[in-house]
Each structure stands twice: as structure tokens, then as C-alpha cells.
Design an enzyme around this catalytic site. Structure first.
Site, PDB file in Angstrom:
ATOM      1  N   HIS A  62       0.818  -1.215   0.000  1.00 51.77           N
ATOM      2  CA  HIS A  62       0.000   0.000   0.000  1.00 51.77           C
ATOM      3  C   HIS A  62       0.855   1.271   0.000  1.00 51.77           C
ATOM      4  O   HIS A  62       1.966   1.269   0.509  1.00 51.77           O
ATOM      5  CB  HIS A  62      -0.891   0.046   1.245  1.00 51.77           C
ATOM      6  N   LYS A  72       6.062   6.388   7.132  1.00 47.81           N
ATOM      7  CA  LYS A  72       5.577   5.573   8.248  1.00 47.81           C
ATOM      8  C   LYS A  72       6.741   5.105   9.117  1.00 47.81           C
ATOM      9  O   LYS A  72       7.819   4.820   8.619  1.00 47.81           O
ATOM     10  CB  LYS A  72       4.851   4.331   7.726  1.00 47.81           C
ATOM     11  N   TYR A 132       1.818   1.560  13.686  1.00 46.11           N
ATOM     12  CA  TYR A 132       2.600   2.476  12.860  1.00 46.11           C
ATOM     13  C   TYR A 132       2.121   3.909  12.968  1.00 46.11           C
ATOM     14  O   TYR A 132       0.952   4.183  13.170  1.00 46.11           O
ATOM     15  CB  TYR A 132       2.644   2.025  11.403  1.00 46.11           C
ATOM     16  N   ASP A 170      -6.794  -6.197  -1.669  1.00 44.63           N
ATOM     17  CA  ASP A 170      -5.390  -6.488  -1.950  1.00 44.63           C
ATOM     18  C   ASP A 170      -5.213  -7.528  -3.059  1.00 44.63           C
ATOM     19  O   ASP A 170      -4.174  -7.562  -3.708  1.00 44.63           O
ATOM     20  CB  ASP A 170      -4.672  -6.946  -0.679  1.00 44.63           C
TER      21      ASP A 170
END
Length: 181
Positions: A62, A72, A132, A170
């Protein structure tokens, strides 16, 4: 903390200092001032996310597009994952290359994934909690991705594909050469 730049410029492995004794342990997972100084960056994280997954769950690859791109800082609170970062910066010397690293509750290792990278992970242990920080807010219309099994990326996910558990979203992501960047 120990900071190591990976072969992908701007992507860093971070090993925080862990203080252990008979009571357990203490670790400072994040300190903005120390983090920015160690990486030579000026990052301001604005959103924290967490997911809980079973062994075999594969999330990714992603990223967010344009002004909504996100850097991130990822880590595992409980369990273990194989974490993947893919350089999707057009013009980068390492475009299309990736790194993989095991992040676990035991090693306390973190990975800083800069803007312009795809990110994903596969869960290696049941009841894994993944956490995250993001330096930009999530924007649904800007989400994008690359299919996990793109032959050009050639990612070794370390588990048999028969064990993979993926979301419908996904499963239909494009290959890299057809992806929006």
C-alpha cells in the site's frame, strides 16, 4: 537508538535501546527530537494506527498518492511480521527494489518507510499486533497499491502462498508497471 540506512535511500532500520531486568523491560519507542536528529529529517507524525492479525495475513503493498503520500514508522507490539518496503519513487536509482526485515515483539526493531514507498507485511505469528505512525492523514481517494506477487518485484514472503490470507482489495491490486505512482 541505533539507526541503519538500508540499500533504499531514506529507508531506515531503527533499533531502540531496551533496558531489561528481573521486572521486565523498558523501551522508549519514539522521541521526536531524538528520531529527527538521528535520521537527519524533520518528520512530524500526525496519526497512529494499529492492526491485529492472525498468522498468514498479508497486508499490502500500500501507499498514498500525491499530496497525501505518507512516511511511516512501523513496529510490532506483539508477535512477528516480515515487513516489506518497496521503492516506488520514479527516477530513484533503486526504483522497484525492496527490502524485507523481520519485526517482532522480541527484537523491538522498527522500520522508517519514507514517502514514495509501497509498504506491506505478512504475519508470522498468531495474534500479532502491528503499530505504525504516519506523517500525513489517511485519504481514501489517494490510496493505491501494487499486487503482492508481482513477478518483477520477486518478493519472498517466507510462507507458502497457500497460507496467505488477503483482503479482496489487496487481491485485485495492479502489477507495478500498471500502478498509479
Amino acid at each position: 537508538m541505533i539507526v541503519k540506512e538500508t540499500k533504499l535511500k531514506g529507508c531506515f532500520i531503527i533499533e531502540p535501546q531496551v533496558f531489561s531486568d528481573k521486572r521486565g523491560y523498558f523501551v522508549e519507542n519514539y522521541n521526536q527530537k531524538a528520531f529527527n536528529k538521528a535520521l537527519g529529517l524533520d518528520i512530524n507524525f500526525v496519526q497512529d494506527n494499529e492492526s491485529k492479525s492472525s498468522k498468514g495475513v498479508l497486508r499490502g503493498l500500500h501507499y498514498q498518492l500525491g499530496e497525501y503520500a505518507q512516511a511511516k514508522l512501523v513496529r510490532v507490539v506483539k508477535g512477528a511480521v516480515l515487513d516489506i518496503a518497496v521503492d516506488l519513487r520514479e527516477g530513484s536509482k533503486t526504483f522497484g527494489e525492496h527490502i524485507s526485515i523481520e519485526l517482532s515483539e522480541n527484537n523491538k526493531t522498527q522500520l522508517f518507510v519514507p514517502r514514495g514507498f509501497g509498504h506491506g507485511f505478512i504475519v508470522l505469528e498468531d495474534e500479532t499486533i502491528f503499530s505504525y505512525k504516519c506523517d500525513n492523514y489517511y485519504h481514501k481517494a489517494s490510496e493505491a497499491g501494487v499486487i503482492y506477487n508481482d513477478k518483477d518485484l520477486n518478493i519472498n514472503w517466507q510462507l507458502p502462498s497457500s497460507d496467505f490470507i488477503l483482503s479482496e482489495k489487496d487481491l485485485i491490486l495492479p502489477i507495478l508497471k500498471d500502478a498509479k505512482l
